[in-house]
Design an enzyme around this catalytic site. Structure first.
Site, PDB file in Angstrom:
ATOM      1  N   HIS A 163       9.127  47.071  63.268  1.00  0.00           N
ATOM      2  CA  HIS A 163       7.663  47.552  62.732  1.00  0.00           C
ATOM      3  C   HIS A 163       7.450  46.856  61.604  1.00  0.00           C
ATOM      4  CE1 HIS A 163       5.207  51.510  62.183  1.00  0.00           C
ATOM      5  NE2 HIS A 163       4.668  50.532  61.232  1.00  0.00           N
ATOM      6  N   HIS A 211       4.027  45.125  59.059  1.00  0.00           N
ATOM      7  CA  HIS A 211       2.558  44.930  58.968  1.00  0.00           C
ATOM      8  C   HIS A 211       2.406  43.550  58.301  1.00  0.00           C
ATOM      9  CE1 HIS A 211       1.141  48.819  60.041  1.00  0.00           C
ATOM     10  NE2 HIS A 211       2.223  49.233  59.489  1.00  0.00           N
ATOM     11  N   LYS A 264       0.577  50.381  70.868  1.00  0.00           N
ATOM     12  CA  LYS A 264       0.853  51.380  69.735  1.00  0.00           C
ATOM     13  C   LYS A 264      -0.277  52.302  69.798  1.00  0.00           C
ATOM     14  CE  LYS A 264       2.104  52.863  65.659  1.00  0.00           C
ATOM     15  NZ  LYS A 264       2.836  52.124  64.418  1.00  0.00           N
ATOM     16  N   HIS A 294       2.689  56.127  65.800  1.00  0.00           N
ATOM     17  CA  HIS A 294       2.599  56.954  64.561  1.00  0.00           C
ATOM     18  C   HIS A 294       2.478  58.170  65.145  1.00  0.00           C
ATOM     19  CE1 HIS A 294       1.526  57.159  60.319  1.00  0.00           C
ATOM     20  NE2 HIS A 294       1.113  58.432  60.827  1.00  0.00           N
ATOM     21  N   HIS A 354       8.794  54.908  62.025  1.00  0.00           N
ATOM     22  CA  HIS A 354       9.174  55.253  60.811  1.00  0.00           C
ATOM     23  C   HIS A 354       9.565  56.730  60.690  1.00  0.00           C
ATOM     24  CE1 HIS A 354       4.875  56.204  61.264  1.00  0.00           C
ATOM     25  NE2 HIS A 354       4.401  55.174  60.782  1.00  0.00           N
ATOM     26  N   ASP A 384       8.415  49.097  58.207  1.00  0.00           N
ATOM     27  CA  ASP A 384       6.938  49.394  58.084  1.00  0.00           C
ATOM     28  C   ASP A 384       6.403  48.903  56.700  1.00  0.00           C
ATOM     29  OD1 ASP A 384       4.663  50.649  58.449  1.00  0.00           O
ATOM     30  OD2 ASP A 384       5.342  52.615  57.489  1.00  0.00           O
TER      31      ASP A 384
HETATM   32  C1  NCD Z   1       0.746  51.628  57.073  1.00  0.00           C
HETATM   33  C2  NCD Z   1      -0.288  50.442  56.798  1.00  0.00           C
HETATM   34  O1  NCD Z   1      -0.792  50.099  55.481  1.00  0.00           O
HETATM   35  O2  NCD Z   1      -1.159  49.801  57.487  1.00  0.00           O
HETATM   36  N1  NCD Z   1       0.681  52.600  56.042  1.00  0.00           N
HETATM   37  C3  NCD Z   1       1.669  53.195  55.894  1.00  0.00           C
HETATM   38  O3  NCD Z   1       1.820  54.050  54.836  1.00  0.00           O
HETATM   39  N2  NCD Z   1       2.794  53.151  56.549  1.00  0.00           N
HETATM   40  C4  NCD Z   1       0.275  52.137  58.496  1.00  0.00           C
HETATM   41  C5  NCD Z   1       1.138  52.915  59.024  1.00  0.00           C
HETATM   42  O4  NCD Z   1       2.258  52.380  59.645  1.00  0.00           O
HETATM   43  O5  NCD Z   1       0.976  54.285  59.186  1.00  0.00           O
HETATM   44 ZN    ZN Z   2       3.397  51.127  59.890  1.00  0.00          ZN
HETATM   45 ZN    ZN Z   3       2.339  54.371  61.000  1.00  0.00          ZN
END
Ligand code: NCD
Ligand code: ZN
Ligand code: ZN
Length: 346
Positions: A13, A15, A99, A136, A174, A248
């Site tokens: 996971h 970003h 997702k 999520h 998460h 995450d």
């Molecule tokens: C994530 C993001 O910034 O893209 N933020 C977070 O607080 N986890 C989005 C997500 O995973 O929910």
């Molecule tokens: Zn995330």
């Molecule tokens: Zn998330």
């Protein structure tokens, strides 16, 4: 000095963002991870196989020379995602999962799903094809307290999906509560969860005691130490293959977080495996790290484990205050603090 060797981990996971932001951070994940499930919550989101392939190629072009890091792409589900969209994603060799963001639940989730009944044909197609559904897991009902949104999601939405799609692989992403850890541990074996380094290492006191600390604000929001953080530590170190690594890591411009309406997300790619090593070592379970970080994820996704090995040494180092982020700055998790494990270059 204590040191351990483990199979190279994967991040299930992550970003990475896009453009200059992505190019600022992708090398950090590539230095530690063999592969990563790359989240599709860009603006605009990654809603089709064609968009997923373009995003995949953009990431690969940004990798450092000689890197073998493999981005595994994810489709962003909307109310309009059809069984045909799923079929096209299944046929695209770059796409590994889809997702579900409940609309409005988190960063860039505005185009997400307003009611899961809208995506039942897509879930049917995913179940048939063996494509995992990533969640999520929070409800968005304004009446539900922000600290309870994960538990309510499990009781309402998740348990219904599990009942209606008994053959669908599902990853509750998460997880942040004892409720989630208990639910996943006792669910059928097609249901798994990822756990972040921050939910293992910190709790809501870190965010709220002595002043509001916006760099600890993420979603799902940090919970209490007892029972939640402790339950996550127990689940991650239990050697139960349903729990595996997903950072995450979610980079945001420092100024977007330090604001009257700061955005959600904690950046941890700079030290992901070291943070997990510290969490596991902290509860005397460093020997359980390899299963969680390097074996259970690929096993769940039906992929082979990485063949490379990495070395981690018990050695303290201080995390920089910030890293460059698209010409601005991102403040990393543990900035200015000591991490007690360090990955050694191969
Ligand atoms: C994530 C993001 O910034 O893209 N933020 C977070 O607080 N986890 C989005 C997500 O995973 O929910
Ligand atoms: Zn995330
Ligand atoms: Zn998330």
């Amino acid at each position: 000095m204590k040191s351990i060797c483990i199979i190279k981990p994967d991040d299930w996971h992550l970003h990475l963002r896009s453009g200059e932001a992505m190019r600022s951070v992708v090398g950090m994940s590539a230095a530690q991870m063999g592969r990563a499930i790359v989240m599709p919550n860009l603006t605009p989101p990654v809603k089709s196989a064609v968009q997923a392939r373009a995003y995949h190629d953009e990431i690969v072009r940004a990798l450092p020379e000689g890197s073998v890091f493999k981005p595994l792409m994810v489709l962003y589900l909307t109310d309009n995602t059809s069984a045909l969209d799923i079929q096209e994603a299944v046929e695209a060799s770059e796409v590994y999962a889809a997702k579900l963001y409940p609309a409005g639940a988190t960063t860039n989730s505005e185009s997400g799903v307003t009611d899961v009944s809208h995506i039942y044909p897509a879930l049917e197609a995913m179940q048939k094809a063996g494509m995992p559904l990533l969640l999520h897991g929070e409800v968005t009902d304004p009446e539900v307290d922000v600290f309870d949104r994960e538990a309510v999601f499990i009781d309402t939405t998740l348990s219904q999906i599990v009942k209606d799609f008994p053959g669908l692989k599902i990853v509750l992403e998460h997880i942040t509560t004892k409720d989630a850890a208990d639910y996943v541990a006792s669910a059928p074996k097609n249901v798994a969860a990822t756990i972040t380094p921050h939910h293992l290492l910190v709790n809501r006191n870190h965010m709220l005691v002595g002043g509001i600390k916006p760099h600890y604000y993420c979603l799902p929001i940090l919970k209490r130490k007892q029972p939640h953080q402790n339950a996550l530590l127990a689940a991650a170190t239990s050697a139960d293959p349903k729990f595996f690594l997903g950072t995450d890591s979610a980079p945001h411009d420092k100024h977007a977080k330090e604001s009257a309406c700061g955005c959600a997300g904690i950046f941890s790619a700079h030290a992901a495996i070291e943070l997990y090593a510290m969490a596991f070592d902290g509860v005397g379970a460093i020997e359980r790290l390899e299963g969680f970080a390097s074996k259970f994820g690929p096993d769940f996704y039906g992929l082979s484990r990485n063949s490379e090995i990495i070395t981690l040494e018990k050695q303290s180092w201080t995390v920089p205050e910030s890293y460059d982020f698209a010409g601005s700055e991102v403040q990393p998790f543990f900035s200015g603090d000591e991490i007690t494990w360090r990955m050694q270059p191969c």
